[in-house]
Write a protein that holds these residues in place. Structure first.
Motif, mmCIF file in Angstrom:
data_model
loop_
_atom_site.group_PDB
_atom_site.id
_atom_site.type_symbol
_atom_site.label_atom_id
_atom_site.label_comp_id
_atom_site.label_asym_id
_atom_site.label_seq_id
_atom_site.Cartn_x
_atom_site.Cartn_y
_atom_site.Cartn_z
ATOM 1 N N SER A 64 0.814 -1.222 0.000
ATOM 2 C CA SER A 64 0.000 0.000 0.000
ATOM 3 C C SER A 64 0.839 1.259 0.000
ATOM 4 O O SER A 64 0.400 2.314 -0.478
ATOM 5 C CB SER A 64 -0.937 0.006 1.209
ATOM 6 O OG SER A 64 -1.862 -1.059 1.144
ATOM 7 N N GLU A 67 2.028 2.494 -3.951
ATOM 8 C CA GLU A 67 1.057 2.666 -5.031
ATOM 9 C C GLU A 67 1.603 3.546 -6.168
ATOM 10 O O GLU A 67 2.499 4.365 -5.920
ATOM 11 C CB GLU A 67 -0.242 3.248 -4.474
ATOM 12 C CG GLU A 67 -0.100 4.615 -3.864
ATOM 13 C CD GLU A 67 -1.433 5.164 -3.355
ATOM 14 O OE1 GLU A 67 -2.486 4.914 -3.974
ATOM 15 O OE2 GLU A 67 -1.408 5.862 -2.342
ATOM 16 N N TRP A 83 -7.730 -2.884 -1.351
ATOM 17 C CA TRP A 83 -6.981 -1.633 -1.527
ATOM 18 C C TRP A 83 -7.911 -0.456 -1.784
ATOM 19 O O TRP A 83 -7.734 0.625 -1.229
ATOM 20 C CB TRP A 83 -5.982 -1.778 -2.674
ATOM 21 C CG TRP A 83 -4.747 -2.510 -2.317
ATOM 22 C CD1 TRP A 83 -3.933 -2.294 -1.237
ATOM 23 C CD2 TRP A 83 -4.160 -3.604 -3.038
ATOM 24 N NE1 TRP A 83 -2.878 -3.189 -1.234
ATOM 25 C CE2 TRP A 83 -2.992 -3.989 -2.332
ATOM 26 C CE3 TRP A 83 -4.500 -4.281 -4.201
ATOM 27 C CZ2 TRP A 83 -2.168 -5.025 -2.768
ATOM 28 C CZ3 TRP A 83 -3.689 -5.318 -4.651
ATOM 29 C CH2 TRP A 83 -2.533 -5.681 -3.924
ATOM 30 N N ALA A 90 -4.874 0.810 -7.423
ATOM 31 C CA ALA A 90 -4.422 -0.494 -7.905
ATOM 32 C C ALA A 90 -5.115 -0.814 -9.216
ATOM 33 O O ALA A 90 -6.267 -0.435 -9.442
ATOM 34 C CB ALA A 90 -4.712 -1.582 -6.871
#
Length: 274
Positions: A64, A67, A83, A90
């Motif tokens: 995370s 990204e 996510w 994503a």
């Protein structure tokens, strides 16, 4: 084309995902000769995140911070949803058109279906049909790649895994992170479904195909049989050897004590292995 605009082709796993998502009847099995194993569509692809093990959550949390993330083999989109619900950008890719359709339907209205300005500028879409050996995304577009479900083994050989890692390197930025998984053959035996031995240390193979029996709009039963899948199983030590010839290195290996399944966290931008 069928009613969803997806080309009709043998896609048993994707068909099983879509049928489950839409509440339609169907049965998925793995087959290796006369041996079969339940496909467990609900538990494998639709289980609530509250039931996921801590190692899975830790990997998702780690990515995370990197990204946008490319989820290769995104399946029914469960990780994309996780996510998206946390505001993390994503993109999903899967070879199965019906898995992609399932993921798109599940992600409608959530964060993953709304591109940020940066993502739009990079030409990124949300869930794409594509081959992981030739990913349909721009070069250098992602900060992380997530490839679980032992798909790395579909490279079929050490050279094939190296090729995959190089393609993952192409689509990621410098100092990117990747998470991949596999089974360690040194902790397996002939009882593992689809197992094939290999004389090389830390190497084995797994072969099976998938079959789905469902019910069409007309009420008629149909059966789809997929192609034979051939996975290369490699130990973490073997994966380190392969990664050493690519832009990646193995940062960490994560697995519960005594388990054959493991996740490997890979990094770019350094040759230092841990």
């Amino acid at each position: 084309m069928d009613r969803d605009g997806i080309q009709a082709a043998a896609d048993p796993l994707g068909r099983a995902m879509l049928a489950h998502h839409r509440g339609e009847p169907g049965t998925l099995v793995y087959r290796d000769g006369a041996a079969t194993q339940d496909g467990n569509v609900e538990s494998f692809y639709f289980s609530p995140s509250e039931s996921w093990d801590r190692a899975t959550i830790e990997c998702l949390e780690r990515l995370s911070d990197c990204e946008p993330i490319l989820d290769v083999g995104c399946g029914a989109g469960s990780h994309l949803l996780w996510w998206a619900n946390r505001g993390v950008r994503a993109v999903g890719v899967d070879a199965s058109p019906n898995a992609v359709l399932t993921a798109r339907e599940r992600c409608e209205g959530c964060g993953t279906s709304r591109q940020s300005g940066e993502a739009a500028e990079r030409g990124l879409e949300d869930v794409l049909v594509g081959d992981m050996f030739d990913l349909p995304v721009p070069t250098g577009a992602f900060g992380a790649v997530h490839v679980v479900g032992t798909q790395l083994g579909l490279g079929g050989s050490l050279a094939g895994i190296s090729k995959l890692l190089r393609e993952f390197a192409r689509v990621t930025a410098d100092k990117a992170t990747a998470v991949v998984d596999n089974y360690d053959p040194t902790r397996l035996d002939d009882g593992f479904f689809g197992y094939r031995s290999d004389p090389r240390e830390g190497i084995a193979h797994r072969c099976f195909h998938l079959e789905f029996e469902g019910e069409g709009d007309d009420g008629e039963r149909y059966r789809e049989v997929g192609r034979t899948l051939q996975f290369l199983l490699c130990s973490p030590a073997r994966l380190r050897e392969v990664a050493a010839d690519t832009p990646w290195h193995v940062r960490d290996v994560l697995r519960p004590d005594g388990m054959a399944h493991y996740r490997a966290v890979l990094g770019k931008g350094s040759t230092q292995n841990t």
